[in-house]
Design a protein around this motif. Structure first.
Motif, short mmCIF file in Angstrom:
data_model
loop_
_atom_site.label_atom_id
_atom_site.label_comp_id
_atom_site.label_asym_id
_atom_site.label_seq_id
_atom_site.Cartn_x
_atom_site.Cartn_y
_atom_site.Cartn_z
N ASN A 121 -1.75 6.30 1.22
CA ASN A 121 -3.11 6.82 1.10
C ASN A 121 -3.25 8.18 1.79
O ASN A 121 -4.19 8.42 2.56
CB ASN A 121 -4.10 5.82 1.71
CG ASN A 121 -5.50 5.99 1.17
OD1 ASN A 121 -5.69 6.52 0.08
ND2 ASN A 121 -6.49 5.54 1.92
N ASN B 202 2.68 4.42 -1.15
CA ASN B 202 2.69 5.30 -2.32
C ASN B 202 4.11 5.76 -2.63
O ASN B 202 4.57 5.65 -3.76
CB ASN B 202 1.79 6.52 -2.09
CG ASN B 202 0.33 6.13 -1.88
OD1 ASN B 202 -0.23 6.35 -0.82
ND2 ASN B 202 -0.28 5.53 -2.89
N TYR B 203 4.78 6.29 -1.61
CA TYR B 203 6.18 6.68 -1.78
C TYR B 203 6.80 6.93 -0.41
O TYR B 203 6.12 6.98 0.62
CB TYR B 203 6.33 7.91 -2.68
CG TYR B 203 5.61 9.14 -2.22
CD1 TYR B 203 6.23 10.09 -1.40
CD2 TYR B 203 4.30 9.40 -2.61
CE1 TYR B 203 5.59 11.23 -0.98
CE2 TYR B 203 3.63 10.54 -2.20
CZ TYR B 203 4.28 11.46 -1.39
OH TYR B 203 3.62 12.60 -0.96
N LYS C 292 0.81 -1.23 0.00
CA LYS C 292 0.00 0.00 0.00
C LYS C 292 0.84 1.27 0.00
O LYS C 292 0.30 2.38 0.02
CB LYS C 292 -0.93 0.01 1.22
CG LYS C 292 -1.85 -1.19 1.32
CD LYS C 292 -2.81 -1.30 0.14
CE LYS C 292 -3.78 -2.46 0.34
NZ LYS C 292 -4.71 -2.61 -0.81
#
Length: 223
Positions: A203, A193-194, A191
């Motif tokens: 998120n 993103n970065y 999950k």
């Protein structure tokens, strides 16, 4: 993912056998060796492990009494020279019981049981929240946040608050996808993103990356 181990045994010869066997298994990581249960209690206050190699018959505090005292015990393989203690070990839901002296082949059989559980985890988990039992897919968990004796399980569109420690929750999650990145956070690698500095973004949530967890996390993230 590798399985972190702690040896708790008052006999140097038994410690040496276990260290030798553990070093031959590439998915086992020996973190520490304790000479008795008192030392182990002190070590586990500040450290977490996946698996204990725990001698039953020790002075001051027996392995069984020690294990019963742990609030969120890791998996355990009991070791002892006395076969009459076997029932005590299995009554505590032990992964296995090794009767000294045991062979390397018998050792492999014991640790393979835990390896299979790690490699083939259950797909769902039950979370008790709001006086209801929620069955959720493990892959739907974004991250888990500690609130003392409670945790917040963050999903895509909701958050569940349940009475459970972060350590206990971590023991129930597959190490192939989840890793602890801070004393208060476990995240789902899938999950992310970065990563920005010492923050992991999931998120739109900024999750701190603790110093003691950073090296293991980066190795995990890049694997």
């Amino acid at each position: 993912m590798n399985i972190s181990c702690l040896i708790i045994d008052d006999e140097p010869s038994s410690q040496n056998v276990l260290k030798s066997f553990i070093n031959k298994i590439d998915y086992l990581d020996l973190l520490h060796v304790c000479n008795n249960a008192i030392e182990a209690l002190a070590y586990l206050k500040n450290n977490t492990v996946d698996l204990l190699f725990l001698d039953i018959n020790m002075p001051q505090l027996s392995g069984v009494s020690f294990y019963k005292s742990l609030q969120n015990p890791p998996k355990v393989i009991f070791t002892t020279a006395y076969s009459e203690y076997a029932l005590d070990g299995f009554n505590l839901d032990a992964t296995d019981y090794l009767l000294k002296p045991f062979s390397f082949e018998r050792f492999i059989k014991a640790v393979s049981k835990l390896k299979k559980l790690n490699d083939h985890p259950t797909e769902n988990i039950i979370v008790k929240a709001d006086k209801k039992l929620h069955q959720i897919k493990i892959d739907d968990i974004y991250f888990v946040e500690s609130l003392g004796d409670y945790i917040k399980v963050h999903l895509e569109n909701t958050t569940l608050v349940t009475y459970k420690t972060l350590t206990k929750m971590y023991s129930e999650l597959p190490k192939s996808s989840f890793i602890q990145v801070h004393k208060s956070f476990i995240i789902n690698k899938k999950k992310i993103n970065y990563i920005e500095g010492n923050l992991v973004i999931i998120n739109s949530n900024k999750i701190p990356l603790g110093v003691k967890y950073k090296k293991a996390f980066l190795e995990f993230f890049n694997s």
